[in-house]
Design a protein around this motif. Structure first.
Motif, mmCIF file in Angstrom:
data_model
loop_
_atom_site.group_PDB
_atom_site.id
_atom_site.type_symbol
_atom_site.label_atom_id
_atom_site.label_comp_id
_atom_site.label_asym_id
_atom_site.label_seq_id
_atom_site.Cartn_x
_atom_site.Cartn_y
_atom_site.Cartn_z
ATOM 1 N N ASP A 68 0.958 -1.512 0.024
ATOM 2 C CA ASP A 68 0.519 0.597 0.279
ATOM 3 C C ASP A 68 1.058 1.066 0.113
ATOM 4 N N ALA A 69 1.638 1.433 0.714
ATOM 5 C CA ALA A 69 3.322 2.181 0.423
ATOM 6 C C ALA A 69 3.106 2.476 -0.198
ATOM 7 N N VAL A 82 2.113 1.796 -3.543
ATOM 8 C CA VAL A 82 1.204 2.109 -4.584
ATOM 9 C C VAL A 82 1.031 3.983 -4.414
ATOM 10 N N CYS A 83 0.800 3.971 -2.915
ATOM 11 C CA CYS A 83 0.938 5.432 -2.425
ATOM 12 C C CYS A 83 1.547 6.201 -3.217
ATOM 13 N N PHE A 84 2.714 5.856 -3.127
ATOM 14 C CA PHE A 84 4.414 7.169 -3.234
ATOM 15 C C PHE A 84 4.378 6.636 -4.885
ATOM 16 N N CYS A 144 1.808 6.533 -6.690
ATOM 17 C CA CYS A 144 0.558 7.716 -7.543
ATOM 18 C C CYS A 144 0.767 9.007 -7.138
ATOM 19 N N TRP A 145 1.179 9.220 -5.762
ATOM 20 C CA TRP A 145 1.703 10.783 -5.955
ATOM 21 C C TRP A 145 2.905 10.794 -6.454
ATOM 22 N N ARG A 172 2.549 14.739 -8.610
ATOM 23 C CA ARG A 172 3.470 15.092 -9.151
ATOM 24 C C ARG A 172 4.358 15.628 -10.112
#
Length: 55
Positions: free
Chosen positions: A23-24, A26-28, A30-31, A35
């Motif tokens: 999850d971390a 994927v979150c990173f 996508c962020w 950006r």
């Protein structure tokens, strides 16, 4: 029987840790993508804003 319980409970915690790491990641990702996309679409101001009070 106790050893089996320890192995099963440990396995649950290991799976939870792996899901959290995924999850971390994927979150990173996508962020970072958001950006990069946001920087290319953001328009630069034509004129820099004035500083202080102008009359």
């Amino acid at each position: 029987m106790l050893a089996l319980a320890v192995v099963v409970i440990s396995g649950v915690f290991v799976l939870a840790a792996m899901v959290g790491l995924a999850d971390a990641a994927v979150c990173f990702a996508c962020w970072g993508a958001a950006r990069l996309i946001g920087e290319s679409k953001r328009q630069k101001p034509e004129q820099t804003p004035a500083r202080g009070i102008t009359a």
